[in-house]
Design an enzyme around this catalytic site. Structure first.
Site, PDB file in Angstrom:
ATOM      1  N   ASP A 160       0.921  -1.124  -0.092  1.00 29.86           N
ATOM      2  CA  ASP A 160      -0.055  -0.029   0.035  1.00 29.86           C
ATOM      3  C   ASP A 160       0.909   1.368  -0.016  1.00 29.86           C
ATOM      4  OD1 ASP A 160      -2.056   1.848   0.057  1.00 29.86           O
ATOM      5  OD2 ASP A 160      -3.147   0.693   1.681  1.00 29.86           O
TER       6      ASP A 160
HETATM    7  C1  BGC Z   1      -4.933   3.358  -0.135  1.00 28.37           C
HETATM    8  C2  BGC Z   1      -4.904   2.100  -1.315  1.00 28.37           C
HETATM    9  C3  BGC Z   1      -4.860   2.710  -2.590  1.00 28.37           C
HETATM   10  C4  BGC Z   1      -3.482   3.775  -2.531  1.00 28.37           C
HETATM   11  C5  BGC Z   1      -2.937   4.513  -3.476  1.00 28.37           C
HETATM   12  C6  BGC Z   1      -3.891   4.135  -0.027  1.00 28.37           C
HETATM   13  O1  BGC Z   1      -3.908   5.122   1.020  1.00 28.37           O
HETATM   14  O2  BGC Z   1      -5.124   2.590   1.213  1.00 28.37           O
HETATM   15  O3  BGC Z   1      -6.308   1.525  -1.452  1.00 28.37           O
HETATM   16  O4  BGC Z   1      -4.645   2.050  -3.702  1.00 28.37           O
HETATM   17  O5  BGC Z   1      -3.585   4.404  -1.156  1.00 28.37           O
HETATM   18  O6  BGC Z   1      -3.888   5.525  -3.745  1.00 28.37           O
END
Ligand code: BGC
Length: 814
Positions: free
Chosen positions: A223
């Site tokens: 993530d």
């Molecule tokens: C989220 C993810 C997302 C990523 C990129 C994170 O804060 O938890 O689901 O894909 O950001 O935007």
């Protein structure tokens, strides 16, 4: 390419080159390595649309219904088509990997990303999720199963330590991910949180069961910002650290390998997986690069509209729906959400749709020339004011609808300026000498009154209206959560009296400083009419109409990434509005516009209650189809709706001393309600159509099972007893009252949909997979099937199962 060919490419790179590939090149791109023919790969959120690389309201994306709506489909075919649509959007935007689907579960109704998760039941989430994955990947675009694992709530999500026993992990939270891997997903995203003491980007769950036992041969992407440790995460099975270009790997990881704390073979394996991904998505060697594509024949909007109707859940219907057009001369459409619906939840999933159809638009289009439509918005909802938009302001320089965005140096010299459509700018274009971002607009009040303006962001900011400073100060960052810093920073509000007809000049400025993110938001709210009068007008409209449609829902920021919810009550006076309207006109249809459960204290009032979820850009068109019977509401609840938050058995989202204990074990969702002997307002699986059914006969037989294959063949005979053709989701649950191990009272084991004409009898065949009978034996570290009798139950929800049978299985069949 074959594995050997890919291995040869890995062998052609030195350590620094290899490690270099394991951190992103930019926020959304991986690195290229011309030495082996590797091009950059572009990743993009997901899941309700494909945003592409820019957070820019001018770069629009088709907006699908949110995941909780897709979980309501109980229809893998349609979910698969929507996955394909996502793939085409990705191809159109040059995206190689879509960061979707989210496979975390609805553990509690308070989860901030509830709208972004599919279901409370692992099997329903698995089946819907794998259908989406297959659809996305069918066109050479990678899907991403996220967030592995136990990221089921948002409070302290970067650090919370989820304490969960192994059996619960296996049977509940890992199950959708296992299904995704078995369906061939190319990417898995490791979550921010810890599980049983170790952060997920360094957790042994990445190796086992993910890569070992399940045989995942794709790449584990972190993530965004989740890799925080160098050697521990590299030595674990984490493959790619996003975003880039900086991060804790790079030179530090090269040193760790040279120092012996991370074996070079571990690096080689990560690079191999990255090259495998590149090969799959056409970013390697002479393999095709992704061609731009468009959805065949421009039918995307029709598909989205169909998905809205198919995911709308009819909770209750007192013979009111579908509305009979010939008996309507006047329809009252009531509520703020009727004209300004919530079409998606907040956070990284957000996209900018090209056009949107509100419930009011949809109903008006349907009734054009046939019946009069009255609209009464009802009282203010009291939520956060909305960012400026072209309907409410003008560029002070050009007079066009929208705002003026300027980037200034420290001395106030303009480096850049452009016309934009939103008061929420997340990535203003900045140059080296950029010091301040400014958003300005003219707001022209129709009448005298007190307006509320707001400015959002971190660092030094100001908000000035007609030369009068309203907000000024230095606002310190109070979180590390990227979704808050970059997408939804806190806003400060102030009110000012404006004279009607006079154009007020609103100027918001934010200084750019390290670690304060780039987001700047300007909001405005017009003075609210007297709430009593607004309520009275709504009641009056309902009284003079043949039918009233009241649309109620959650407000801006209420359901968003980075926060959990604290209440399930509808904001403002919406409950009062529904009751008053239903009292004035019993022919009232209530439409609930939320991503997750809300309390419906008036649910027995009026004539019908529909859940429309966050339905995406075609929300109003699909709703009108359902209201006027052009389509049957196809949705079935993917999660149990309690009457009140206080009744819900699992609501804990707040870690204690950093730990969030999943003390309910296997018993979440309907399983928790059943175990506690509690009756919710609406059970998991519930949803009515426009006909009635009688469940007549259940036959269940044990068949010889193979892994992943059927263990029980179940046949359910049912008859359409109504007057309209209909669609029914036949659900099969298992129970094992005399089990030697702890079991849910019953659990979903399979489902299928049937269609039948009035009076027609049909047989639904459901194959119950062998896994549905197995439990995880923690002592042995293996799946086991108990011998003996199993109760099979069939019907239309976890709480309405009129048919039962018993089957016996012997030990010999695993
Ligand atoms: C989220 C993810 C997302 C990523 C990129 C994170 O804060 O938890 O689901 O894909 O950001 O935007």
């Amino acid at each position: 390419m074959t594995r050997d060919e890919l291995l040869r490419l890995v062998g052609a790179l030195d350590l620094a080159q290899k490690v270099g590939l394991l951190t992103g090149a930019t926020v959304w791109r991986t690195r290229a390595e011309p030495a082996v023919g590797l091009r950059e790969m572009v990743f993009s959120d997901g899941p309700a649309g494909v945003r592409g690389e820019e957070w820019d309201e001018r770069r629009t994306s088709l907006l699908l219904p949110s995941a909780s709506a897709l979980g309501s489909l109980w229809d893998e075919r349609l979910a698969g088509e929507l996955g394909e649509l996502l793939a085409f959007e990705a191809l159109r935007k040059g995206v190689h990997a879509v960061l979707a689907p989210t496979l975390n579960l609805h553990r509690t109704p308070l989860g901030g990303r509830h709208f972004e998760c599919l279901a409370e039941d692992p099997e329903l989430a698995a089946r819907t999720g794998t259908a989406l994955i297959r659809g996305i990947q069918a066109h050479g675009v990678a899907a991403t199963a996220k967030h592995y694992v136990a990221n089921d709530s948002e409070t302290e999500r970067l650090t919370m330590d989820v304490r969960v026993d192994e059996r619960t992990l296996r049977e509940v939270y890992l199950a959708p991910f296992e299904a995704a891997v078995r369906a061939g997903v190319w990417l898995v995203m490791s979550a921010y949180n810890r599980v049983n003491g170790t952060t997920m980007t360094a957790n042994e769950l990445l190796a086992e069961p993910l890569k070992g036992e399940w045989g995942f041969d794709g790449a584990v992407v972190s993530d965004w910002g989740a890799v925080r440790l160098t050697a521990q995460s590299a030595a674990a099975a984490q493959d790619l650290a996003m975003p880039g270009p900086d991060g804790p790997w790079g030179a530090a990881l090269v040193a760790a390998v040279r120092g012996g704390s991370v074996p070079e073979e571990a690096i080689d394996d990560k690079v191999l997986r990255l090259l495998t991904l590149a090969d799959r998505v056409g970013a390697l060697g002479s393999g095709r690069s992704i061609p731009p594509r468009a959805w065949p024949g421009g039918t995307a909007r029709r598909l989205l509209r169909r998905a809205v109707a198919a995911s709308t859940v009819l909770l209750r219907n007192d013979d009111l729906l579908p509305l009979d057009l010939s008996a309507l001369s006047r329809v009252a459409v009531i509520g703020r959400h009727a004209s300004v619906p919530r079409l998606q939840g907040g956070g990284s999933a957000g996209v900018f749709p090209p056009e949107t159809i509100s419930p009011l638009d949809g109903i008006r289009a349907h009734l054009q020339g046939r019946a009069e439509v009255l609209h009464a918005p009802g009282p203010d909802l009291g939520g956060q004011p909305l960012p400026l938009d072209p309907a409410r302001c003008q560029n002070p320089l050009t007079g066009e609808p929208g705002v003026l965005l300027r980037v200034l140096t420290a001395t106030g010299h303009e480096l850049y300026s452009e016309h934009r459509f939103s008061g929420r700018q997340l990535e203003p274009p900045v140059a080296l000498e950029a010091h301040t971002v400014e958003i300005s607009a003219l707001v022209r009040p129709a009448t005298d009154g007190k307006w509320t303006f707001g400015v959002g962001g971190y660092g030094r900011m100001s908000l000035v209206v007609d030369g009068q400073p309203l907000v000024e100060g230095e606002f310190a960052r109070d979180t590390d959560d990227p979704a808050v810093i970059h997408l939804d920073p806190p806003r400060r509000h102030a009110s000012v009296w404006l004279a009607g007809g006079h154009a007020a000049h609103v100027v918001a400025r934010r200084e750019l400083a390290p670690d304060t993110g780039r987001a700047v938001v300007v909001t405005a709210a017009a003075p609210e009419p007297d709430p009593e009068q607004a309520l009275a007008e709504a009641v009056e409209a309902a009284r003079h109409a043949d039918v009233a449609v009241v649309v109620v829902g959650t407000t801006e920021g209420g359901e968003a990434e980075g926060h959990d919810r604290t209440s399930l009550t509808l904001p403002g006076r919406q409950d009062e509005l529904v009751s008053a309207v239903a009292a004035a006109n019993p022919r009232t249809v209530v439409v609930v516009n939320s991503g997750g459960p809300v309390e419906l204290p008036w649910r027995e009032e009026g004539g019908a209650v529909l859940l429309s979820w966050f339905a995406g850009q075609e929300a109003g068109a699909g709703l009108a189809d359902v209201l006027f019977g052009k389509a049957e509401p196809g949705g079935r609840l993917p999660t149990t709706w309690g009457a009140a938050l206080a009744d819900a058995p699992v609501t804990q989202t707040r870690p204690r001393d950093g730990e969030l204990v999943y003390e309910e074990g296997l018993h979440i969702g309907y399983r928790a309600w059943l175990r506690a002997g509690l009756e919710p307002a609406y059970w998991f699986g519930h949803g009515l159509g426009y006909t009635t059914w009688s469940y007549e006969r259940l036959r269940a037989a044990s068949v010889s099972a193979h892994d992943g294959g059927g263990a029980l063949a179940v046949e359910v005979r049912l008859r359409n007893t109504g007057t309209r053709p209909g669609h029914e989701v036949v659900q099969v649950y298992l129970a094992r009252p005399d089990s030697a191990v702890d079991r849910p009272v019953r659990w979903l084991a399979g489902f299928t949909a049937v269609r039948a004409e009035p009076g027609e009898t049909v047989t639904a065949s459901v194959e119950v997979p062998a896994r549905m009978l197995r439990h995880w034996d923690t002592g042995e570290g293996a799946w086991r099937t108990e011998a003996g009798g199993w109760r099979v139950l069939a019907g239309r929800s976890a709480g309405d199962l009129p048919l039962t049978a018993t089957v016996r299985r012997s030990d010999s069949r695993p």
